[in-house]
Design a protein around this motif. Structure first.
Motif, PDB file in Angstrom:
ATOM      1  N   UNK A 281     -39.021 -31.662 -19.357  1.00 23.69           N
ATOM      2  CA  UNK A 281     -38.377 -31.193 -18.143  1.00 23.69           C
ATOM      3  C   UNK A 281     -37.319 -32.233 -17.792  1.00 23.69           C
ATOM      4  N   UNK A 282     -36.035 -31.909 -17.920  1.00 21.78           N
ATOM      5  CA  UNK A 282     -35.001 -32.910 -17.634  1.00 21.78           C
ATOM      6  C   UNK A 282     -35.038 -33.332 -16.165  1.00 21.78           C
ATOM      7  N   UNK A 283     -34.927 -34.619 -15.932  1.00 19.74           N
ATOM      8  CA  UNK A 283     -34.849 -35.143 -14.561  1.00 19.74           C
ATOM      9  C   UNK A 283     -33.416 -35.012 -14.063  1.00 19.74           C
ATOM     10  N   UNK A 284     -33.283 -34.757 -12.789  1.00 16.60           N
ATOM     11  CA  UNK A 284     -31.977 -34.785 -12.153  1.00 16.60           C
ATOM     12  C   UNK A 284     -31.542 -36.222 -11.919  1.00 16.60           C
ATOM     13  N   UNK A 285     -32.530 -37.101 -11.812  1.00 16.02           N
ATOM     14  CA  UNK A 285     -32.275 -38.509 -11.514  1.00 16.02           C
ATOM     15  C   UNK A 285     -31.601 -39.212 -12.688  1.00 16.02           C
ATOM     16  N   UNK A 286     -30.834 -40.234 -12.340  1.00 14.10           N
ATOM     17  CA  UNK A 286     -30.181 -41.048 -13.366  1.00 14.10           C
ATOM     18  C   UNK A 286     -30.713 -42.483 -13.356  1.00 14.10           C
ATOM     19  N   UNK A 287     -31.763 -42.734 -12.562  1.00  7.40           N
ATOM     20  CA  UNK A 287     -32.379 -44.058 -12.506  1.00  7.40           C
ATOM     21  C   UNK A 287     -33.886 -43.923 -12.681  1.00  7.40           C
ATOM     22  N   UNK A 288     -34.529 -45.018 -13.054  1.00  5.64           N
ATOM     23  CA  UNK A 288     -35.973 -44.999 -13.218  1.00  5.64           C
ATOM     24  C   UNK A 288     -36.669 -44.701 -11.890  1.00  5.64           C
ATOM     25  N   UNK A 289     -36.170 -45.239 -10.808  1.00  3.75           N
ATOM     26  CA  UNK A 289     -36.773 -44.979  -9.492  1.00  3.75           C
ATOM     27  C   UNK A 289     -36.717 -43.488  -9.155  1.00  3.75           C
ATOM     28  N   UNK A 290     -35.574 -42.863  -9.402  1.00  3.90           N
ATOM     29  CA  UNK A 290     -35.446 -41.430  -9.164  1.00  3.90           C
ATOM     30  C   UNK A 290     -36.348 -40.622 -10.082  1.00  3.90           C
ATOM     31  N   UNK A 291     -36.473 -41.056 -11.338  1.00  2.70           N
ATOM     32  CA  UNK A 291     -37.353 -40.361 -12.287  1.00  2.70           C
ATOM     33  C   UNK A 291     -38.811 -40.487 -11.845  1.00  2.70           C
ATOM     34  N   UNK A 292     -39.197 -41.662 -11.326  1.00  2.00           N
ATOM     35  CA  UNK A 292     -40.553 -41.834 -10.822  1.00  2.00           C
ATOM     36  C   UNK A 292     -40.811 -40.899  -9.644  1.00  2.00           C
ATOM     37  N   UNK A 293     -39.824 -40.751  -8.772  1.00  2.00           N
ATOM     38  CA  UNK A 293     -39.943 -39.828  -7.644  1.00  2.00           C
ATOM     39  C   UNK A 293     -40.207 -38.403  -8.154  1.00  2.00           C
ATOM     40  N   UNK A 294     -39.468 -37.997  -9.169  1.00  2.00           N
ATOM     41  CA  UNK A 294     -39.671 -36.662  -9.737  1.00  2.00           C
ATOM     42  C   UNK A 294     -41.038 -36.552 -10.413  1.00  2.00           C
ATOM     43  N   UNK A 295     -41.482 -37.623 -11.080  1.00  2.00           N
ATOM     44  CA  UNK A 295     -42.814 -37.634 -11.696  1.00  2.00           C
ATOM     45  C   UNK A 295     -43.889 -37.451 -10.637  1.00  2.00           C
ATOM     46  N   UNK A 296     -43.772 -38.217  -9.553  1.00  2.00           N
ATOM     47  CA  UNK A 296     -44.752 -38.120  -8.466  1.00  2.00           C
ATOM     48  C   UNK A 296     -44.804 -36.688  -7.921  1.00  2.00           C
ATOM     49  N   UNK A 297     -43.649 -36.125  -7.676  1.00  2.00           N
ATOM     50  CA  UNK A 297     -43.586 -34.775  -7.102  1.00  2.00           C
ATOM     51  C   UNK A 297     -44.046 -33.702  -8.083  1.00  2.00           C
ATOM     52  N   UNK A 298     -43.917 -33.975  -9.381  1.00  2.00           N
ATOM     53  CA  UNK A 298     -44.367 -32.983 -10.373  1.00  2.00           C
ATOM     54  C   UNK A 298     -45.874 -32.748 -10.286  1.00  2.00           C
ATOM     55  N   UNK A 299     -46.622 -33.736  -9.827  1.00  2.00           N
ATOM     56  CA  UNK A 299     -48.069 -33.553  -9.659  1.00  2.00           C
ATOM     57  C   UNK A 299     -48.356 -32.454  -8.641  1.00  2.00           C
ATOM     58  N   UNK A 300     -47.531 -32.359  -7.615  1.00  2.00           N
ATOM     59  CA  UNK A 300     -47.727 -31.321  -6.600  1.00  2.00           C
ATOM     60  C   UNK A 300     -47.214 -29.973  -7.095  1.00  2.00           C
ATOM     61  N   UNK A 301     -46.077 -29.978  -7.744  1.00  2.00           N
ATOM     62  CA  UNK A 301     -45.487 -28.721  -8.236  1.00  2.00           C
ATOM     63  C   UNK A 301     -46.428 -28.035  -9.229  1.00  2.00           C
ATOM     64  N   UNK A 302     -47.014 -28.830 -10.130  1.00  2.00           N
ATOM     65  CA  UNK A 302     -47.878 -28.273 -11.171  1.00  2.00           C
ATOM     66  C   UNK A 302     -49.358 -28.371 -10.831  1.00  2.00           C
ATOM     67  N   UNK A 303     -49.671 -28.852  -9.604  1.00  2.00           N
ATOM     68  CA  UNK A 303     -51.048 -28.974  -9.134  1.00  2.00           C
ATOM     69  C   UNK A 303     -51.906 -29.781 -10.116  1.00  2.00           C
TER      70      UNK A 303
END
Length: 90
Positions: free
Chosen positions: A43-65
């Protein structure tokens, strides 16, 4: 790993914990793209930094339960309650 063959090979070899961040670039200092990997799918991240990618990783736990990995549970619980101000329910 800079080509799609290298990505496919990585996904086929990889078992175990998920989701996780996959950083792709020429070197560790020159990352071009971040992905979240879930069930061997990129799943491509919109983020261009590791911090932004971590934010997307964290949120993916909620999106995919998904449950947090047991090794990261305390870190993710800290992030959830402190950074994201989400009530922690035991």
């Amino acid at each position: 790993m800079t080509d799609s063959h290298g990505l496919d090979e990585h996904l086929q070899r990889r078992d175990g914990r998920q989701p996780y961040i996959l950083a792709v670039g020429r070197t560790r200092n020159r990352i071009d793209t971040f992905y979240i990997v879930v069930d061997k799918q990129l799943i491509p991240c919109q983020a261009t930094s590791l911090l932004g990618a971590f934010d997307e990783l964290f949120k993916s736990h909620y999106v995919f339960n998904l449950s947090y990995d047991e090794y990261l549970g305390q870190l993710f619980t800290f992030m959830k309650t402190t950074v994201y101000s989400i009530d922690h329910q035991v």
